[in-house]
Design a protein around this motif. Structure first.
Motif, PDB file in Angstrom:
ATOM      1  N   ALA A 133     -11.244  -0.936  -4.018  1.00 46.94           N
ATOM      2  CA  ALA A 133     -10.034  -1.499  -3.411  1.00 46.94           C
ATOM      3  C   ALA A 133     -10.272  -2.949  -3.001  1.00 46.94           C
ATOM      4  CB  ALA A 133      -9.614  -0.660  -2.213  1.00 46.94           C
ATOM      5  N   CYS A 165     -14.346   4.096  -3.256  1.00 47.05           N
ATOM      6  CA  CYS A 165     -12.931   3.727  -3.173  1.00 47.05           C
ATOM      7  C   CYS A 165     -12.772   2.395  -2.425  1.00 47.05           C
ATOM      8  CB  CYS A 165     -12.175   4.853  -2.469  1.00 47.05           C
ATOM      9  SG  CYS A 165     -10.403   4.719  -2.633  1.00 47.05           S
ATOM     10  N   LEU A 224     -10.352  -1.549   4.963  1.00 47.56           N
ATOM     11  CA  LEU A 224      -9.592  -2.607   4.276  1.00 47.56           C
ATOM     12  C   LEU A 224      -8.931  -3.557   5.267  1.00 47.56           C
ATOM     13  CD1 LEU A 224      -7.981  -0.641   1.316  1.00 47.56           C
ATOM     14  CD2 LEU A 224     -10.097  -1.964   1.370  1.00 47.56           C
ATOM     15  N   PHE A 234      -2.708   4.949  -3.348  1.00 49.68           N
ATOM     16  CA  PHE A 234      -3.806   5.881  -3.078  1.00 49.68           C
ATOM     17  C   PHE A 234      -3.344   7.317  -3.275  1.00 49.68           C
ATOM     18  CE2 PHE A 234      -5.204   2.223  -0.456  1.00 49.68           C
ATOM     19  CZ  PHE A 234      -6.499   2.097  -0.923  1.00 49.68           C
ATOM     20  N   ILE A 291       0.851  -1.201   0.000  1.00 52.20           N
ATOM     21  CA  ILE A 291       0.000   0.000   0.000  1.00 52.20           C
ATOM     22  C   ILE A 291       0.883   1.245   0.000  1.00 52.20           C
ATOM     23  CG2 ILE A 291      -1.746   1.306   1.304  1.00 52.20           C
ATOM     24  CD1 ILE A 291      -2.770  -1.386   0.134  1.00 52.20           C
ATOM     25  N   ILE A 314      -1.836  -1.276  -3.931  1.00 52.70           N
ATOM     26  CA  ILE A 314      -2.711  -0.162  -4.330  1.00 52.70           C
ATOM     27  C   ILE A 314      -2.002   1.141  -3.976  1.00 52.70           C
ATOM     28  CG2 ILE A 314      -4.940   1.007  -4.015  1.00 52.70           C
ATOM     29  CD1 ILE A 314      -6.223  -1.642  -3.407  1.00 52.70           C
TER      30      ILE A 314
END
Ligand code: FAD
Length: 293
Positions: free
Chosen positions: A263, A259, A292, A276, A15, A274
């Motif tokens: 995701a 979002c 998440l 962001f 991330i 991912i």
């Protein structure tokens, strides 16, 4: 750690957060205030953009250096070809390297607002793949450790490209020049990403391709951004947003929901990570990260 090292074993999705240096000095304080909160959300690394026309060069490096050397957060400086001669590029690369920053997001940049065509500096570069080549030459000539280099990919094609195929061909040039990973432009329909991956793999691009997601904060903001970058807003999302045109709070709730939905689906698809676009705000990305986890 360099970009590619994060994606080596593929055990967990990586991330990353992207922030931007504020244009005016007074914008710096609010950003500095939320930096510790963003760091506490524990992304694997953060990247700091380079302002339009290369305007925020010093602030980009200052913020990236603060993240890396004070917060001990792995970081990347974005760097563009816009308005930069080769000598100026060498100068900024030297400073990035001296700040112990190991990663660069190498980009061409956009023409100034109101101009359609990109005009390179007379002693600079017209495409990002040439910047990637330049960075690799710089490392060799100055005996530097190689940077991790990310380049940009466009699931809905770059706005100037005649076709997605032509754009993917040009993306491959950036990888052949030394790009280690691809970070994508924002998109709101995952189907574009899945198709893009398929076409990139068919074209022989094998590096990790990290989807970029941007939470919507207001209707005005997202219309401005998508009109510049060419990403489309799906019909149903547009209808939802149209009903909240003057209500940023409502639009932001819709944006957070969208979002999280995107995701979660991408993570099920087992994306490598991912990226962001956090837009220098904290509360919405906190909600997304909590959902998440
Ligand atoms: P390129 O890869 O050079 O591509 C630009 C266009 O030229 C494309 O249409 C491509 O198909 C075409 N092209 C490429 N090579 C060739 C060739 N050999 N022959 C013919 N055509 C070719 N902008 C900023 O100013 N600062 C930032 O910090 C920043 N960060 C970004 C981060 C990400 C993850 C993304 C996706 C974009 C970012 N941008 C940033 C925006 C970016 O600068 C613009 O999208 C810009 O218009 C294109 O940059 P590029 O690096 O993709 O360019």
């Amino acid at each position: 750690m360099r970009f590619q090292e994060y994606f080596k074993d593929g055990k967990k999705p990586i991330i990353s957060f992207e922030i931007f240096p504020p244009k005016a000095d007074k914008g710096m304080e609010p950003l500095l205030e939320i930096l510790p909160d963003l760091v506490a959300l524990n992304p694997d690394y953060m990247t700091v953009t380079y302002g339009a026309m290369g305007t925020t060069q010093h602030k980009t490096l200052e913020i990236a250096s603060l993240l890396k050397n004070f917060y001990k957060m792995e970081t990347a400086c974005h760097l563009t070809c816009v308005g930069a001669s080769r000598t100026e590029l060498n100068d900024i690369l030297e400073r990035i390297s001296n700040a112990a920053i190991k990663n660069i997001v190498a980009l061409r940049g956009d023409p100034p607002i109101g101009e359609k065509a990109f005009v390179p500096h007379q002693d600079g570069y017209s495409h990002a793949y040439r910047l990637v080549e330049h960075i690799r030459r710089f490392e060799k000539l100055r005996g530097k450790e190689p940077f991790g280099i990310a380049v940009a990919g466009y699931p809905e094609k770059h706005i100037e490209a005649p076709s997605l195929e032509a754009d993917i061909h040009n993306l491959k040039l950036k990888i052949e020049a030394g790009g280690d990973i691809v970070i994508t432009q924002l998109f709101f329909d995952n189907a574009f990403y899945y198709k893009f991956i398929e076409k990139c793999r068919d074209a022989g691009i094998t590096v990790p391709i990290i989807p970029g997601l941007m939470p919507i904060l207001s209707v005005k903001q997202i219309k401005r951004i998508t009109s510049m970058c060419g990403s489309s807003i799906p019909h149903e999302l547009r209808l939802e947003l149209d009903a909240s045109t003057d209500d940023d709070e409502k639009a932001s709730e819709i944006g957070i929901r969208q979002c999280i939905r995107q995701a979660k689906e991408l993570l099920q698809y087992e994306v490598p990570g991912i990226h962001f676009y956090v837009l220098n705000k904290y509360s919405h990305i906190r909600k997304i990260m909590e959902a998440l986890r």
